[in-house]
Design a protein around this motif. Structure first.
Motif, PDB file in Angstrom:
ATOM      1  N   ARG A   1      37.841  37.345  34.262  1.00 33.00           N
ATOM      2  CA  ARG A   1      37.003  37.727  33.120  1.00 33.00           C
ATOM      3  C   ARG A   1      37.637  38.884  32.347  1.00 33.00           C
ATOM      4  NH1 ARG A   1      30.722  37.482  35.316  1.00 33.00           N
ATOM      5  NH2 ARG A   1      30.789  35.267  35.864  1.00 33.00           N
ATOM      6  N   GLU A   2      38.164  39.845  33.085  1.00 36.65           N
ATOM      7  CA  GLU A   2      38.807  41.008  32.466  1.00 36.65           C
ATOM      8  C   GLU A   2      40.019  40.586  31.634  1.00 36.65           C
ATOM      9  OE1 GLU A   2      41.477  44.581  34.255  1.00 36.65           O
ATOM     10  OE2 GLU A   2      39.530  44.283  35.235  1.00 36.65           O
ATOM     11  N   MET A   3      40.832  39.683  32.179  1.00 39.51           N
ATOM     12  CA  MET A   3      42.023  39.215  31.445  1.00 39.51           C
ATOM     13  C   MET A   3      41.624  38.406  30.210  1.00 39.51           C
ATOM     14  SD  MET A   3      44.860  38.352  34.415  1.00 39.51           S
ATOM     15  CE  MET A   3      43.945  37.011  35.098  1.00 39.51           C
ATOM     16  N   LEU A   4      40.607  37.550  30.339  1.00 42.16           N
ATOM     17  CA  LEU A   4      40.140  36.777  29.188  1.00 42.16           C
ATOM     18  C   LEU A   4      39.601  37.707  28.094  1.00 42.16           C
ATOM     19  CD1 LEU A   4      38.380  33.804  31.028  1.00 42.16           C
ATOM     20  CD2 LEU A   4      40.377  33.633  29.527  1.00 42.16           C
ATOM     21  N   ALA A   5      38.852  38.725  28.494  1.00 42.11           N
ATOM     22  CA  ALA A   5      38.329  39.686  27.511  1.00 42.11           C
ATOM     23  C   ALA A   5      39.479  40.406  26.813  1.00 42.11           C
ATOM     24  CB  ALA A   5      37.396  40.685  28.190  1.00 42.11           C
ATOM     25  N   GLY A   6      40.504  40.750  27.565  1.00 39.85           N
ATOM     26  CA  GLY A   6      41.680  41.397  26.973  1.00 39.85           C
ATOM     27  C   GLY A   6      42.354  40.502  25.949  1.00 39.85           C
ATOM     28  N   ALA A   7      42.447  39.220  26.258  1.00 36.49           N
ATOM     29  CA  ALA A   7      43.063  38.275  25.318  1.00 36.49           C
ATOM     30  C   ALA A   7      42.205  38.129  24.056  1.00 36.49           C
ATOM     31  CB  ALA A   7      43.252  36.916  25.991  1.00 36.49           C
ATOM     32  N   LEU A   8      40.900  38.173  24.220  1.00 34.71           N
ATOM     33  CA  LEU A   8      40.006  38.033  23.071  1.00 34.71           C
ATOM     34  C   LEU A   8      39.966  39.303  22.210  1.00 34.71           C
ATOM     35  CD1 LEU A   8      37.069  36.108  24.776  1.00 34.71           C
ATOM     36  CD2 LEU A   8      38.738  35.193  23.155  1.00 34.71           C
ATOM     37  N   LYS A   9      40.376  40.445  22.794  1.00 33.15           N
ATOM     38  CA  LYS A   9      40.363  41.721  22.069  1.00 33.15           C
ATOM     39  C   LYS A   9      41.701  42.043  21.419  1.00 33.15           C
ATOM     40  CE  LYS A   9      36.999  43.833  25.206  1.00 33.15           C
ATOM     41  NZ  LYS A   9      36.813  44.855  26.245  1.00 33.15           N
ATOM     42  N   LEU A  10      42.669  41.145  21.483  1.00 35.88           N
ATOM     43  CA  LEU A  10      44.002  41.433  20.946  1.00 35.88           C
ATOM     44  C   LEU A  10      43.972  41.798  19.472  1.00 35.88           C
ATOM     45  CD1 LEU A  10      46.303  38.798  22.667  1.00 35.88           C
ATOM     46  CD2 LEU A  10      46.273  41.263  23.006  1.00 35.88           C
TER      47      LEU A  10
ATOM     48  N   ARG B   1      31.312  34.075  29.517  1.00 37.56           N
ATOM     49  CA  ARG B   1      30.809  32.714  29.324  1.00 37.56           C
ATOM     50  C   ARG B   1      31.911  31.672  29.535  1.00 37.56           C
ATOM     51  NH1 ARG B   1      27.809  32.709  23.783  1.00 37.56           N
ATOM     52  NH2 ARG B   1      27.377  30.570  24.411  1.00 37.56           N
ATOM     53  N   LEU B   2      33.131  31.963  29.073  1.00 35.16           N
ATOM     54  CA  LEU B   2      34.249  31.039  29.261  1.00 35.16           C
ATOM     55  C   LEU B   2      34.605  30.933  30.739  1.00 35.16           C
ATOM     56  CD1 LEU B   2      36.479  29.193  28.265  1.00 35.16           C
ATOM     57  CD2 LEU B   2      37.832  31.227  27.703  1.00 35.16           C
ATOM     58  N   GLU B   3      34.684  32.063  31.410  1.00 37.80           N
ATOM     59  CA  GLU B   3      35.026  32.046  32.840  1.00 37.80           C
ATOM     60  C   GLU B   3      33.978  31.270  33.623  1.00 37.80           C
ATOM     61  OE1 GLU B   3      34.898  32.891  36.977  1.00 37.80           O
ATOM     62  OE2 GLU B   3      33.364  33.640  35.590  1.00 37.80           O
ATOM     63  N   GLU B   4      32.694  31.461  33.298  1.00 34.12           N
ATOM     64  CA  GLU B   4      31.624  30.736  33.997  1.00 34.12           C
ATOM     65  C   GLU B   4      31.731  29.231  33.759  1.00 34.12           C
ATOM     66  OE1 GLU B   4      28.053  32.570  32.551  1.00 34.12           O
ATOM     67  OE2 GLU B   4      28.137  34.184  34.046  1.00 34.12           O
ATOM     68  N   ALA B   5      32.067  28.826  32.547  1.00 33.50           N
ATOM     69  CA  ALA B   5      32.218  27.398  32.242  1.00 33.50           C
ATOM     70  C   ALA B   5      33.373  26.795  33.035  1.00 33.50           C
ATOM     71  CB  ALA B   5      32.430  27.195  30.743  1.00 33.50           C
ATOM     72  N   ILE B   6      34.472  27.531  33.128  1.00 33.51           N
ATOM     73  CA  ILE B   6      35.618  27.043  33.910  1.00 33.51           C
ATOM     74  C   ILE B   6      35.258  26.993  35.388  1.00 33.51           C
ATOM     75  CG2 ILE B   6      37.990  27.565  34.627  1.00 33.51           C
ATOM     76  CD1 ILE B   6      38.402  28.767  31.780  1.00 33.51           C
ATOM     77  N   TYR B   7      34.603  28.028  35.877  1.00 34.97           N
ATOM     78  CA  TYR B   7      34.203  28.072  37.281  1.00 34.97           C
ATOM     79  C   TYR B   7      33.231  26.942  37.615  1.00 34.97           C
ATOM     80  CZ  TYR B   7      32.258  29.693  41.686  1.00 34.97           C
ATOM     81  OH  TYR B   7      31.846  29.764  42.990  1.00 34.97           O
ATOM     82  N   ASP B   8      32.259  26.693  36.730  1.00 36.22           N
ATOM     83  CA  ASP B   8      31.292  25.614  36.977  1.00 36.22           C
ATOM     84  C   ASP B   8      31.979  24.264  37.136  1.00 36.22           C
ATOM     85  OD1 ASP B   8      29.184  27.376  36.930  1.00 36.22           O
ATOM     86  OD2 ASP B   8      28.589  26.916  34.858  1.00 36.22           O
ATOM     87  N   GLU B   9      33.039  24.052  36.369  1.00 36.85           N
ATOM     88  CA  GLU B   9      33.744  22.769  36.442  1.00 36.85           C
ATOM     89  C   GLU B   9      34.687  22.687  37.639  1.00 36.85           C
ATOM     90  OE1 GLU B   9      36.800  19.952  33.886  1.00 36.85           O
ATOM     91  OE2 GLU B   9      36.133  21.840  33.018  1.00 36.85           O
TER      92      GLU B   9
END
Length: 162
Positions: free
Chosen positions: A10-19, A35-43
């Motif tokens: 989640r931290e890395m995804l947030a960092g990518a979204l804050k570039l 939300r993205l991490e949860e969607a990936i985890y759910d699948e």
């Protein structure tokens, strides 16, 4: 999957979204990353290997300086977290890269067909698969058998008897 691994993702995804500074009307990067991490985890909760690969793929595409549109569309809500979690590399590619890949595919199809087929171009037939009328028509006749017409779509490579 450990809680620590998920939090790091989640931290890395947030960092990518804050570039890049988020535009007005964009969602909170931390919330969108969660939300993205949860969607990936759910699948992919049953396969840590697939989960990590999916996270790496999203990170790579979201960080790509040549593809800011993907990040912007996601942050504006044009792409949902569930959709983003399931997108293929082709779906995430830039429009320029999609056009290049499509032209390469058409060239490869045409080259492969022209090596094998010397027929007549026609627009009489309509392809069932792509609905285009860009076809090659071939006629075969063996001895006393009736003539058979084969049609090949130059757009998608679909073949059928006409």
């Amino acid at each position: 999957m450990s809680f620590e691994v998920r939090m790091k993702c989640r931290e890395m995804l947030a960092g990518a979204l804050k570039l890049v500074d988020t535009a007005e009307g964009s969602a909170d990067p931390d919330d969108m990353a969660t939300r993205l991490e949860e969607a990936i985890y759910d699948e992919l909760r049953n396969s840590e290997f697939k989960y990590k690969n999916r996270i790496r793929s999203r990170l790579s595409n979201l960080r790509d300086p040549k593809n800011p549109e993907l990040r912007e569309k996601y942050m504006r809500g044009e792409i949902s977290p569930d959709t983003m979690a399931k997108m293929t590399p082709e779906d995430m590619a830039t429009d320029d890269l999609k056009r290049i890949r499509q032209s390469y595919s058409k060239q490869a199809i045409n080259q492969a067909q022209m090596r094998k087929v010397q027929g007549t171009k026609t627009d009489v037939f309509k392809c069932d698969r792509c609905q285009k009328r860009n076809c090659i028509q071939l006629h075969t006749q063996d001895g006393d058998e009736p003539m058979i017409t084969f049609v090949i779509c130059e757009e998608c490579g679909h073949r059928w008897k006409g």
